[in-house]
Design a protein around this motif. Sequence first.
Motif, short mmCIF file in Angstrom:
data_model
loop_
_atom_site.label_atom_id
_atom_site.label_comp_id
_atom_site.label_asym_id
_atom_site.label_seq_id
_atom_site.Cartn_x
_atom_site.Cartn_y
_atom_site.Cartn_z
N SER A 30 0.83 -1.21 0.00
CA SER A 30 0.00 0.00 0.00
C SER A 30 0.86 1.26 0.00
O SER A 30 0.49 2.26 -0.60
CB SER A 30 -0.96 0.00 1.19
N SER A 73 -2.20 13.51 7.34
CA SER A 73 -2.56 12.12 7.03
C SER A 73 -1.40 11.38 6.35
O SER A 73 -1.18 10.20 6.63
CB SER A 73 -3.82 12.06 6.17
N LEU A 101 -3.69 2.48 6.22
CA LEU A 101 -4.69 2.48 5.14
C LEU A 101 -5.70 3.60 5.32
O LEU A 101 -6.08 4.26 4.34
CB LEU A 101 -5.38 1.13 5.08
N LEU A 102 -6.13 3.84 6.55
CA LEU A 102 -7.08 4.93 6.79
C LEU A 102 -6.43 6.29 6.51
O LEU A 102 -7.08 7.19 5.96
CB LEU A 102 -7.59 4.87 8.23
N GLU A 104 -3.97 6.90 4.39
CA GLU A 104 -3.80 7.03 2.94
C GLU A 104 -5.14 7.35 2.27
O GLU A 104 -5.18 8.17 1.34
CB GLU A 104 -3.19 5.77 2.36
N CYS A 105 -6.20 6.73 2.73
CA CYS A 105 -7.52 7.03 2.17
C CYS A 105 -7.93 8.47 2.47
O CYS A 105 -8.54 9.14 1.63
CB CYS A 105 -8.56 6.05 2.71
N THR A 106 -7.58 8.96 3.66
CA THR A 106 -7.88 10.35 4.00
C THR A 106 -7.10 11.30 3.11
O THR A 106 -7.64 12.31 2.64
CB THR A 106 -7.54 10.62 5.48
N LEU A 108 -6.05 10.72 0.06
CA LEU A 108 -6.67 10.68 -1.27
C LEU A 108 -8.01 11.42 -1.27
O LEU A 108 -8.37 12.06 -2.27
CB LEU A 108 -6.84 9.24 -1.72
N LEU A 109 -8.74 11.37 -0.18
CA LEU A 109 -9.99 12.09 -0.07
C LEU A 109 -9.76 13.60 -0.13
O LEU A 109 -10.54 14.34 -0.73
CB LEU A 109 -10.71 11.72 1.22
#
Length: 116
Positions: A30, A73, A101-102, A104-106, A108-109
């Motif tokens: 990831s 993040s 993972l959370l 990285e998703c933040t 990208l958000l």
Amino acid sequence: MNTASASATAPDRAATAPERDRSRFWAGLSAALFPGACLAAGVLLLSSVQVSGCITHGVECTKGLPGWLFLWSTGIGAVAFIVALAAPARQVRQAALTTQLLAECTALLVILSYYA
């Protein structure tokens, strides 16, 4: 000789083998895919009419999520990645992977929030 008795006394290796912890692998994967995901999100943004018009003409610019959220993040994701690789306890590695993972998703958000 008698192979049936030899296999009956040997323990089943699949039943006694401990589960492999793949959290280090997934953390590395990831982390390796994150820059590409950021690039893909940026290209997706630039392909929209609204964002490209904002960049070229300065019209219809919307304010997305704050930039400090992206920095925090990605920083938290980097620390969680290091913990996921270095921690000796399995539960700590799995918690660090989840945090990574959370984070990285933040991040990208935050990038995609400018798409509005």
